[in-house]
Design a protein around this motif. Sequence first.
Motif, PDB file in Angstrom:
ATOM      1  N   MET A 198       0.845  -1.179   0.000  1.00  0.00           N
ATOM      2  CA  MET A 198       0.000   0.000   0.000  1.00  0.00           C
ATOM      3  C   MET A 198       0.889   1.241   0.000  1.00  0.00           C
ATOM      4  O   MET A 198       1.818   1.353   0.783  1.00  0.00           O
ATOM      5  N   THR A 199       0.597   2.140  -0.882  1.00  0.00           N
ATOM      6  CA  THR A 199       1.348   3.387  -0.947  1.00  0.00           C
ATOM      7  C   THR A 199       0.659   4.422  -0.075  1.00  0.00           C
ATOM      8  O   THR A 199      -0.550   4.602  -0.146  1.00  0.00           O
ATOM      9  N   ARG A 200       1.439   5.069   0.756  1.00  0.00           N
ATOM     10  CA  ARG A 200       0.926   6.165   1.578  1.00  0.00           C
ATOM     11  C   ARG A 200       1.392   7.471   0.963  1.00  0.00           C
ATOM     12  O   ARG A 200       2.298   7.489   0.144  1.00  0.00           O
ATOM     13  N   PHE A 201       0.777   8.552   1.388  1.00  0.00           N
ATOM     14  CA  PHE A 201       1.105   9.858   0.846  1.00  0.00           C
ATOM     15  C   PHE A 201       1.333  10.850   1.971  1.00  0.00           C
ATOM     16  O   PHE A 201       0.716  10.758   3.022  1.00  0.00           O
ATOM     17  N   LEU A 202       2.221  11.786   1.743  1.00  0.00           N
ATOM     18  CA  LEU A 202       2.433  12.916   2.632  1.00  0.00           C
ATOM     19  C   LEU A 202       2.023  14.175   1.900  1.00  0.00           C
ATOM     20  O   LEU A 202       2.350  14.353   0.725  1.00  0.00           O
ATOM     21  N   VAL A 203       1.311  15.036   2.591  1.00  0.00           N
ATOM     22  CA  VAL A 203       0.982  16.352   2.061  1.00  0.00           C
ATOM     23  C   VAL A 203       1.792  17.343   2.887  1.00  0.00           C
ATOM     24  O   VAL A 203       1.675  17.385   4.105  1.00  0.00           O
ATOM     25  N   VAL A 204       2.637  18.117   2.207  1.00  0.00           N
ATOM     26  CA  VAL A 204       3.580  18.996   2.888  1.00  0.00           C
ATOM     27  C   VAL A 204       3.310  20.438   2.486  1.00  0.00           C
ATOM     28  O   VAL A 204       3.228  20.752   1.302  1.00  0.00           O
ATOM     29  N   LEU A 205       3.179  21.297   3.479  1.00  0.00           N
ATOM     30  CA  LEU A 205       3.033  22.736   3.268  1.00  0.00           C
ATOM     31  C   LEU A 205       4.374  23.370   3.606  1.00  0.00           C
ATOM     32  O   LEU A 205       4.874  23.211   4.722  1.00  0.00           O
ATOM     33  N   THR A 206       5.005  24.042   2.637  1.00  0.00           N
ATOM     34  CA  THR A 206       6.335  24.614   2.837  1.00  0.00           C
ATOM     35  C   THR A 206       6.341  26.105   2.515  1.00  0.00           C
ATOM     36  O   THR A 206       5.473  26.604   1.808  1.00  0.00           O
ATOM     37  N   ASP A 207       7.367  26.790   3.034  1.00  0.00           N
ATOM     38  CA  ASP A 207       7.611  28.177   2.659  1.00  0.00           C
ATOM     39  C   ASP A 207       8.372  28.192   1.341  1.00  0.00           C
ATOM     40  O   ASP A 207       9.231  27.350   1.096  1.00  0.00           O
ATOM     41  N   VAL A 208       8.072  29.172   0.496  1.00  0.00           N
ATOM     42  CA  VAL A 208       8.781  29.322  -0.769  1.00  0.00           C
ATOM     43  C   VAL A 208      10.027  30.154  -0.523  1.00  0.00           C
ATOM     44  O   VAL A 208       9.954  31.240   0.053  1.00  0.00           O
ATOM     45  N   ARG A 209      11.170  29.626  -0.955  1.00  0.00           N
ATOM     46  CA  ARG A 209      12.423  30.371  -0.840  1.00  0.00           C
ATOM     47  C   ARG A 209      12.547  31.344  -2.002  1.00  0.00           C
ATOM     48  O   ARG A 209      12.094  31.054  -3.108  1.00  0.00           O
ATOM     49  N   PRO A 210      13.233  32.455  -1.791  1.00  0.00           N
ATOM     50  CA  PRO A 210      13.510  33.327  -2.932  1.00  0.00           C
ATOM     51  C   PRO A 210      14.464  32.637  -3.905  1.00  0.00           C
ATOM     52  O   PRO A 210      15.297  31.825  -3.497  1.00  0.00           O
ATOM     53  N   TYR A 211      14.336  32.952  -5.167  1.00  0.00           N
ATOM     54  CA  TYR A 211      15.193  32.345  -6.181  1.00  0.00           C
ATOM     55  C   TYR A 211      16.610  32.866  -6.030  1.00  0.00           C
ATOM     56  O   TYR A 211      16.846  34.056  -5.885  1.00  0.00           O
ATOM     57  N   GLU A 212      17.576  31.955  -6.070  1.00  0.00           N
ATOM     58  CA  GLU A 212      18.985  32.315  -5.952  1.00  0.00           C
ATOM     59  C   GLU A 212      19.693  32.003  -7.264  1.00  0.00           C
ATOM     60  O   GLU A 212      19.164  31.298  -8.117  1.00  0.00           O
ATOM     61  N   ALA A 213      20.890  32.493  -7.430  1.00  0.00           N
ATOM     62  CA  ALA A 213      21.643  32.301  -8.670  1.00  0.00           C
ATOM     63  C   ALA A 213      21.865  30.819  -8.984  1.00  0.00           C
ATOM     64  O   ALA A 213      21.857  30.420 -10.148  1.00  0.00           O
ATOM     65  N   ASP A 214      22.076  29.994  -7.960  1.00  0.00           N
ATOM     66  CA  ASP A 214      22.304  28.562  -8.194  1.00  0.00           C
ATOM     67  C   ASP A 214      21.009  27.765  -8.287  1.00  0.00           C
ATOM     68  O   ASP A 214      21.027  26.546  -8.375  1.00  0.00           O
ATOM     69  N   GLY A 215      19.872  28.437  -8.266  1.00  0.00           N
ATOM     70  CA  GLY A 215      18.588  27.761  -8.397  1.00  0.00           C
ATOM     71  C   GLY A 215      18.079  27.221  -7.076  1.00  0.00           C
ATOM     72  O   GLY A 215      18.562  27.580  -6.014  1.00  0.00           O
ATOM     73  N   ARG A 216      17.093  26.339  -7.159  1.00  0.00           N
ATOM     74  CA  ARG A 216      16.517  25.723  -5.973  1.00  0.00           C
ATOM     75  C   ARG A 216      16.818  24.235  -6.019  1.00  0.00           C
ATOM     76  O   ARG A 216      16.406  23.540  -6.933  1.00  0.00           O
ATOM     77  N   ASN A 217      17.525  23.749  -5.021  1.00  0.00           N
ATOM     78  CA  ASN A 217      17.858  22.338  -4.960  1.00  0.00           C
ATOM     79  C   ASN A 217      17.319  21.781  -3.653  1.00  0.00           C
ATOM     80  O   ASN A 217      17.838  22.078  -2.582  1.00  0.00           O
TER      81      ASN A 217
END
Length: 78
Positions: free
Chosen positions: A1-20
């Motif tokens: 059985m596959t379970r799921f997580l629902v995650v609420l996160t803050d958005v980071r500002p975009y940086e020169a190296d991107g979002r990793n």
Amino acid sequence: MTRFLVVLTDVRPYEADGRNERTAPERRRQVVGASSREAAERIAGAFMALGMVRAGRQRVKVIAIGRRHAFGERELAS
């Protein structure tokens, strides 16, 4: 059985190296578990109605966890 997580996160500002997400994950505000995809989508829909999500300051992610076969495992079984 596959379970799921629902995650609420803050958005980071975009940086020169991107979002990793692996090196610098976004800050989690709320994490909720669900036993079915439908339940996870309902919870995500409720989170998406929040003002901070609608304003683009937070985001909602639905992540499948549990019994999921990796690509390599399927090849080895064949």
